[in-house]
Design an enzyme around this catalytic site. Structure first.
Site, PDB file in Angstrom:
ATOM      1  N   LYS A  38       0.835  -1.197   0.000  1.00  0.00           N
ATOM      2  CA  LYS A  38       0.000   0.000   0.000  1.00  0.00           C
ATOM      3  C   LYS A  38       0.873   1.253   0.000  1.00  0.00           C
ATOM      4  CE  LYS A  38      -0.416   0.084   5.047  1.00  0.00           C
ATOM      5  NZ  LYS A  38      -1.335   0.099   6.201  1.00  0.00           N
ATOM      6  N   TYR A 263      15.750  29.377   9.670  1.00  0.00           N
ATOM      7  CA  TYR A 263      14.589  30.054  10.221  1.00  0.00           C
ATOM      8  C   TYR A 263      14.572  29.988  11.743  1.00  0.00           C
ATOM      9  CZ  TYR A 263      12.410  30.318   5.588  1.00  0.00           C
ATOM     10  OH  TYR A 263      12.123  30.607   4.281  1.00  0.00           O
TER      11      TYR A 263
END
Length: 370
Positions: A38, A263
């Site tokens: 999956k 950041y």
């Protein structure tokens, strides 16, 4: 020549196949090994991984959605069973049956809808049932299963191929939940097989295979272990590494005086240090949570990640490299046999599944076969 300017993700299909054989060999006599493919084979490419597993002898494939199943059906021969773990949406039963997929059904009502849809079309198509043995996610409760067992006509009309459940704590062998779920599932299996003797049973996932023969039943369905995630945390990983990820260095810079990096100015680079910025950030599966904790790999050593991960890049401290090594540095590896998917997951406070399924699509992908 491969275009790896945006990063090179290498998937070792030989290792996937070898891992499948390792898992299959651990199973009790009479048990067979399926494969969970999956989420695009956990992000590694179902179109390449599933056929490789089929060549190794796998015939039972588990996916999450009907759309995934339809894609996989076109990739595999007809003798491969494709089981849809999240079932079939109302009104799409006939579409699912005609696609040659086997849905996992969670309620007696879903089973009735499946049987009725097939009967109206004049076909009889296999399905699977799921019982909740203690995870409280998908599956019939014990009361719902007991009610279903009283509906003999429905059970005779249904072509029930498989009964499944899912372990919640298989990666913790000593957890008492494992034994409770085993007993619940064994009891449910005995009750259903008394009326539907053709039904196979499936409980063990990757870690469940390592809990012992009692958990193996007819079909095991490993997923993450196929792709190199350790199914026995805290013990040596019995699986081969499957993925390597190399990121291109887009800038190297000397830090003349102490400076904040990235950041939020959450971390500083010392004066006199060297940094390398690699193209690969959280949009590519380099999780933001790794910032200041993760590392890369080059010249046979770990290179600390500095500052927060950006959308398209991350920064690494390369001060430990020699001048010649820094000058020659073109790529930094962030997954390899030394820097494993489980280690990287630990830096981000997550699990290997998330690392694999989050790998971005901007990388050039290379597949290795024997």
């Amino acid at each position: 020549m491969s275009d790896s300017r945006e990063g090179l993700l290498t998937v070792d299909l030989q290792a996937v196949g070898d891992n499948y054989l390792v898992l299959r060999e651990r199973l009790a006599d009479g048990s067979r090994c399926g494969a969970v493919v999956k989420a695009d084979a956990y992000g590694l490419g179902m179109a390449r991984v599933a056929p490789a597993l089929y060549r190794r002898g796998c015939r039972d494939f588990f996916i999450a959605t009907q759309a995934e199943g339809e894609t996989l059906r076109a990739l595999l021969p007809e003798d491969a069973d494709i089981i849809v773990l999240t079932g079939v949406r109302p009104g799409r039963e006939l579409e699912c049956a005609r696609a040659g997929l086997v849905p996992v059904l969670f309620t007696p009502q879903q089973l009735r809808a499946w049987v009725d849809s097939c009967a109206r079309a004049g076909i009889r198509a296999p399905c699977s049932l799921k019982v909740d043995s203690g995870m409280t996610r998908l599956g019939m409760s014990s009361a719902e299963l007991r009610q279903l067992l009283t509906e003999r006509d429905l059970l005779r009309a249904a072509d029930i191929q498989l009964l499944l459940s899912h372990l919640a704590c298989a990666d913790e062998p000593a957890h008492p939940q494992n034994a409770r779920q085993l007993e619940c599932f064994r009891r449910a299996g005995e009750e259903l097989k008394a009326l539907c003797p053709q039904v196979s049973l499936s409980l063990a996932n990757s870690s469940g295979i390592f809990l012992g023969d009692d958990y193996h039943f007819d079909i095991a369905r490993p997923g993450s272990a196929l792709y190199g995630v350790n199914p026995v945390p805290g013990s040596p990983n019995p699986m081969r590494a499957v993925v390597e990820l190399s990121l291109p260095v887009v800038q190297k810079r000397y830090v003349a005086e102490e400076s904040s990096v990235g950041y939020g100015a959450t971390q500083k680079a010392a004066a006199g240090s060297w940094l390398a910025v690699a193209r690969g950030g959280y949009a590519d599966g380099i999780l933001r949570a790794q910032g200041g904790r993760g590392c890369g790999w080059a010249c046979d050593r770990r290179l600390p990640m500095v500052g927060r991960v950006s959308m398209d890049s991350a920064t690494y401290d390369i001060s430990a490299l020699s001048e010649a090594q820094r000058e020659a540095l073109e790529n930094i590896e962030v997954l390899n046999r030394e820097l494993t998917v489980d280690e990287v997951a630990g830096y981000a406070g997550t699990i290997g599944y998330e690392i694999l399924t989050g790998l971005g699509h901007r990388y050039f992908r290379r597949y290795l076969r024997s």
